[in-house]
Design an enzyme around this catalytic site. Structure first.
Site, PDB file in Angstrom:
ATOM      1  N   HIS A  48      22.979  39.215  27.810  1.00  0.00           N
ATOM      2  CA  HIS A  48      24.194  39.921  27.416  1.00  0.00           C
ATOM      3  C   HIS A  48      25.383  38.961  27.354  1.00  0.00           C
ATOM      4  O   HIS A  48      25.294  37.825  27.822  1.00  0.00           O
ATOM      5  CB  HIS A  48      24.506  41.072  28.379  1.00  0.00           C
ATOM      6  CG  HIS A  48      23.631  42.267  28.200  1.00  0.00           C
ATOM      7  ND1 HIS A  48      22.425  42.407  28.856  1.00  0.00           N
ATOM      8  CD2 HIS A  48      23.749  43.375  27.417  1.00  0.00           C
ATOM      9  CE1 HIS A  48      21.859  43.553  28.494  1.00  0.00           C
ATOM     10  NE2 HIS A  48      22.639  44.157  27.629  1.00  0.00           N
ATOM     11  N   LYS A  57      29.935  40.992  30.679  1.00  0.00           N
ATOM     12  CA  LYS A  57      29.203  42.093  31.322  1.00  0.00           C
ATOM     13  C   LYS A  57      29.188  41.867  32.829  1.00  0.00           C
ATOM     14  O   LYS A  57      28.839  40.774  33.295  1.00  0.00           O
ATOM     15  CB  LYS A  57      27.775  42.176  30.782  1.00  0.00           C
ATOM     16  CG  LYS A  57      26.988  43.378  31.301  1.00  0.00           C
ATOM     17  CD  LYS A  57      25.664  43.508  30.595  1.00  0.00           C
ATOM     18  CE  LYS A  57      24.841  44.669  31.134  1.00  0.00           C
ATOM     19  NZ  LYS A  57      25.517  45.972  30.954  1.00  0.00           N
TER      20      LYS A  57
END
Length: 249
Positions: free
Chosen positions: A141, A145
């Site tokens: 990600h 995040k």
């Protein structure tokens, strides 16, 4: 259909605002966000759920897991169905959602993408046939995040573990471990960097052969569209706890 959007000024919230304005049969009548004045919206935005005066058909929560209890309390007080798309939920959070679903319809999943949920189903089916294979999950990600591993990684791992009667043990990375891999392990590894929207790979490694199942998200739109579908699905449901499998039947 009238929607209250929790986390309306966050990254996913902005995507939902954009996509819902393109829908003919759904509208956002109010938003909830800790940064209530960050953007100019065509609907009122409240810092706290308890301040919201509008009555909606459903609430979509794409905020932060720390705000769940407040959103859940509002949903229960107003008897409003709730779609929980927020990740990073704890076991206690899921327990609270399950208990609350006795009074209101609740939809919760670790990932709103149709493709991810197909991957999850495929991985579970593969696990039933590849019981002696080593299983590793790699998730990637963007660098902003905050939760790791991702809610999707847990979704996949838990689904695979069901094929083993929940006998597998989750191992998060292998730093500091001075022993060889055990058969009962499911390895989960998180990578954070750049602007990666989301990528999940399940590896089944056996003697002299490897099988990989992979999903790559190319934009955040897929998660928002899934949340919109979930909201429409939940509107007509009775009290209960629903997930993507229920919607895809």
């Amino acid at each position: 259909m009238k929607v209250i959007l929790s986390g309306c000024n966050g990254k996913m919230g902005r995507v939902l605002v954009k996509l819902i304005t393109q829908e003919k049969d759904i509208e956002i009548i109010a938003g909830i966000d800790i940064n209530a004045n960050k953007f100019k919206n065509p609907f009122p935005v409240y810092k706290n759920a308890c301040e919201c005066k509008e009555k909606a058909d459903v609430i979509i929560d794409f905020s932060h897991h720390s705000a769940l209890l407040e959103i859940l309390k509002y949903s229960l007080d107003t008897k409003t169905p709730l779609v929980v798309a927020t990740t990073g939920l704890s076991g206690e959070d899921l327990k609270n959602l399950t208990e609350a679903s006795k009074q209101i319809p609740i939809f919760q999943t670790g990932n709103m993408s149709l493709g991810v949920n197909v991957l999850t189903d495929l991985a579970k089916k593969a696990a039933t046939s590849l019981k002696d294979f080593d299983i590793e999950i790699i998730e990637k990600h963007h660098n902003e995040k905050v939760d790791a591993p991702s809610g999707t990684a847990y979704l996949i791992a838990n689904s695979i573990n069901e094929a083993f009667q929940n006998e597998k043990e989750f191992i998060y990375g292998r730093y500091g471990r001075s022993e060889k891999r055990k058969n009962k392990e499911i390895g989960i590894h998180a990578i954070r960097g750049g602007s990666i929207v989301g990528e999940h790979t399940v590896i089944f490694a056996g003697p002299d052969e490897i099988i990989e199942i992979k999903h790559t998200a190319l934009s955040k739109d897929i998660f928002a569209l899934g949340a919109i579908k979930a909201a429409k699905f939940l509107k007509s449901k009775q009290n209960g706890f629903y997930n993507m499998n229920d919607m895809l039947k």
